[in-house]
Design a protein around this motif. Structure first.
Motif, mmCIF file in Angstrom:
data_model
loop_
_atom_site.group_PDB
_atom_site.id
_atom_site.type_symbol
_atom_site.label_atom_id
_atom_site.label_comp_id
_atom_site.label_asym_id
_atom_site.label_seq_id
_atom_site.Cartn_x
_atom_site.Cartn_y
_atom_site.Cartn_z
ATOM 1 N N GLU A 63 0.827 -1.198 0.000
ATOM 2 C CA GLU A 63 0.000 0.000 0.000
ATOM 3 C C GLU A 63 0.859 1.245 0.000
ATOM 4 O OE1 GLU A 63 -3.140 2.009 3.026
ATOM 5 O OE2 GLU A 63 -3.433 -0.110 2.585
ATOM 6 N N ILE A 64 0.541 2.170 -0.905
ATOM 7 C CA ILE A 64 1.220 3.461 -0.962
ATOM 8 C C ILE A 64 0.319 4.465 -0.253
ATOM 9 C CG2 ILE A 64 2.130 5.260 -2.468
ATOM 10 C CD1 ILE A 64 2.135 3.191 -4.713
ATOM 11 N N GLN A 65 0.917 5.201 0.680
ATOM 12 C CA GLN A 65 0.150 6.235 1.372
ATOM 13 C C GLN A 65 1.092 7.316 1.883
ATOM 14 O OE1 GLN A 65 -1.931 4.401 4.628
ATOM 15 N NE2 GLN A 65 -0.215 3.116 5.174
ATOM 16 N N GLY A 66 0.514 8.367 2.411
ATOM 17 C CA GLY A 66 1.320 9.447 2.979
ATOM 18 C C GLY A 66 2.162 10.144 1.926
ATOM 19 N N GLN A 67 3.389 10.500 2.318
ATOM 20 C CA GLN A 67 4.282 11.251 1.425
ATOM 21 C C GLN A 67 4.607 10.464 0.162
ATOM 22 O OE1 GLN A 67 5.246 14.519 1.816
ATOM 23 N NE2 GLN A 67 5.918 14.242 -0.305
ATOM 24 N N GLU A 68 4.699 9.137 0.258
ATOM 25 C CA GLU A 68 4.983 8.341 -0.941
ATOM 26 C C GLU A 68 3.851 8.459 -1.955
ATOM 27 O OE1 GLU A 68 5.743 4.634 1.095
ATOM 28 O OE2 GLU A 68 7.891 4.865 0.708
ATOM 29 N N TYR A 69 2.605 8.517 -1.491
ATOM 30 C CA TYR A 69 1.479 8.697 -2.402
ATOM 31 C C TYR A 69 1.570 10.063 -3.082
ATOM 32 C CZ TYR A 69 -3.235 8.689 -4.287
ATOM 33 O OH TYR A 69 -4.308 8.737 -5.138
ATOM 34 N N ILE A 70 1.915 11.081 -2.311
ATOM 35 C CA ILE A 70 2.084 12.428 -2.866
ATOM 36 C C ILE A 70 3.209 12.445 -3.894
ATOM 37 C CG2 ILE A 70 2.748 14.808 -2.304
ATOM 38 C CD1 ILE A 70 1.329 14.300 0.453
ATOM 39 N N ASP A 71 4.344 11.815 -3.551
ATOM 40 C CA ASP A 71 5.476 11.749 -4.485
ATOM 41 C C ASP A 71 5.076 11.066 -5.784
ATOM 42 O OD1 ASP A 71 6.972 12.946 -2.491
ATOM 43 O OD2 ASP A 71 8.015 11.096 -1.908
ATOM 44 N N TRP A 72 4.360 9.955 -5.669
ATOM 45 C CA TRP A 72 3.909 9.208 -6.846
ATOM 46 C C TRP A 72 3.010 10.085 -7.710
ATOM 47 C CZ3 TRP A 72 -0.785 5.634 -6.930
ATOM 48 C CH2 TRP A 72 -0.852 4.915 -8.119
ATOM 49 N N GLY A 73 2.115 10.852 -7.074
ATOM 50 C CA GLY A 73 1.211 11.730 -7.800
ATOM 51 C C GLY A 73 1.915 12.866 -8.510
ATOM 52 N N ASN A 74 3.107 13.221 -8.053
ATOM 53 C CA ASN A 74 3.862 14.318 -8.664
ATOM 54 C C ASN A 74 4.788 13.863 -9.790
ATOM 55 O OD1 ASN A 74 2.719 16.334 -7.074
ATOM 56 N ND2 ASN A 74 4.192 16.013 -5.428
ATOM 57 N N VAL A 75 4.838 12.582 -10.042
ATOM 58 C CA VAL A 75 5.694 12.039 -11.104
ATOM 59 C C VAL A 75 5.044 12.318 -12.466
ATOM 60 C CG1 VAL A 75 6.571 9.870 -12.081
ATOM 61 C CG2 VAL A 75 6.641 10.233 -9.623
ATOM 62 N N PRO A 76 5.813 12.761 -13.453
ATOM 63 C CA PRO A 76 5.246 12.957 -14.797
ATOM 64 C C PRO A 76 4.625 11.652 -15.316
ATOM 65 C CG PRO A 76 7.486 13.811 -14.678
ATOM 66 C CD PRO A 76 7.231 13.069 -13.404
ATOM 67 N N ALA A 77 3.546 11.779 -16.054
ATOM 68 C CA ALA A 77 2.819 10.605 -16.546
ATOM 69 C C ALA A 77 3.727 9.605 -17.259
ATOM 70 C CB ALA A 77 1.683 11.041 -17.466
ATOM 71 N N SER A 78 4.712 10.106 -17.977
ATOM 72 C CA SER A 78 5.610 9.218 -18.724
ATOM 73 C C SER A 78 6.522 8.394 -17.816
ATOM 74 C CB SER A 78 6.456 10.030 -19.701
ATOM 75 O OG SER A 78 7.273 10.953 -18.985
ATOM 76 N N SER A 79 6.597 8.739 -16.525
ATOM 77 C CA SER A 79 7.486 8.035 -15.593
ATOM 78 C C SER A 79 6.762 7.275 -14.491
ATOM 79 C CB SER A 79 8.441 9.042 -14.937
ATOM 80 O OG SER A 79 9.196 9.711 -15.909
ATOM 81 N N VAL A 80 5.426 7.284 -14.508
ATOM 82 C CA VAL A 80 4.650 6.670 -13.422
ATOM 83 C C VAL A 80 4.955 5.186 -13.278
ATOM 84 C CG1 VAL A 80 2.306 6.052 -12.706
ATOM 85 C CG2 VAL A 80 2.819 8.377 -13.419
ATOM 86 N N ASN A 81 4.997 4.447 -14.382
ATOM 87 C CA ASN A 81 5.262 3.006 -14.297
ATOM 88 C C ASN A 81 6.646 2.727 -13.727
ATOM 89 O OD1 ASN A 81 2.756 2.360 -15.246
ATOM 90 N ND2 ASN A 81 3.434 1.899 -17.316
ATOM 91 N N GLU A 82 7.632 3.472 -14.204
ATOM 92 C CA GLU A 82 8.999 3.291 -13.699
ATOM 93 C C GLU A 82 9.051 3.556 -12.194
ATOM 94 O OE1 GLU A 82 12.776 1.984 -14.515
ATOM 95 O OE2 GLU A 82 11.176 2.226 -15.966
ATOM 96 N N TRP A 83 8.377 4.617 -11.748
ATOM 97 C CA TRP A 83 8.369 4.972 -10.333
ATOM 98 C C TRP A 83 7.748 3.847 -9.506
ATOM 99 C CZ3 TRP A 83 5.506 5.446 -5.996
ATOM 100 C CH2 TRP A 83 6.015 6.214 -4.958
ATOM 101 N N ILE A 84 6.608 3.305 -9.953
ATOM 102 C CA ILE A 84 5.921 2.281 -9.165
ATOM 103 C C ILE A 84 6.720 0.987 -9.129
ATOM 104 C CG2 ILE A 84 4.387 1.175 -10.850
ATOM 105 C CD1 ILE A 84 3.402 2.377 -7.361
ATOM 106 N N TYR A 85 7.395 0.645 -10.210
ATOM 107 C CA TYR A 85 8.253 -0.548 -10.195
ATOM 108 C C TYR A 85 9.416 -0.355 -9.219
ATOM 109 C CZ TYR A 85 6.268 -3.636 -13.696
ATOM 110 O OH TYR A 85 5.463 -4.518 -14.351
#
Length: 97
Positions: A63-85
């Motif tokens: 589960e992603i929550q807190g600051q990590e959720y915010i960080d994930w939301g701030n990632v450019p769309a082209s990098s979201v998959n890379e970030w989550i992996y």
């Protein structure tokens, strides 16, 4: 799906080498939390030397929550998959190749 540094996995009395990580988003409330389902797979190498995922040897949820959720939301769309992996690999202590 990403190739990872080989990890020894004990499953049903046998030892396997997990060599692939698969991540799938299973829930996101679009506010503060999201859930990632991960799977680890062995590698199959065919007669031509081509690699592909084989048997699933481990799985779970993170589960992603807190600051990590915010960080994930701030990632450019082209990098979201890379970030989550990368985030998931860090959470389960595997290294993506």
């Amino acid at each position: 799906m990403k190739e990872i540094v080989s990890q020894q996995i004990w499953l049903d009395g046998l030892e396997y080498e997990a060599q692939y990580l698969q991540c799938t988003g299973t829930y996101d409330n679009y506010l503060s939390t999201a859930t990632v389902y991960y799977q680890l797979f062995t590698m199959l190498i065919d007669v031509n030397g081509d690699k592909s995922p084989a048997q699933q040897v481990a799985s779970g949820y993170k589960e992603i929550q807190g600051q990590e959720y915010i960080d994930w939301g701030n990632v450019p769309a082209s990098s979201v998959n890379e970030w989550i992996y990368n985030w998931t690999a860090d959470q389960i202590n595997v290294t993506i190749i």
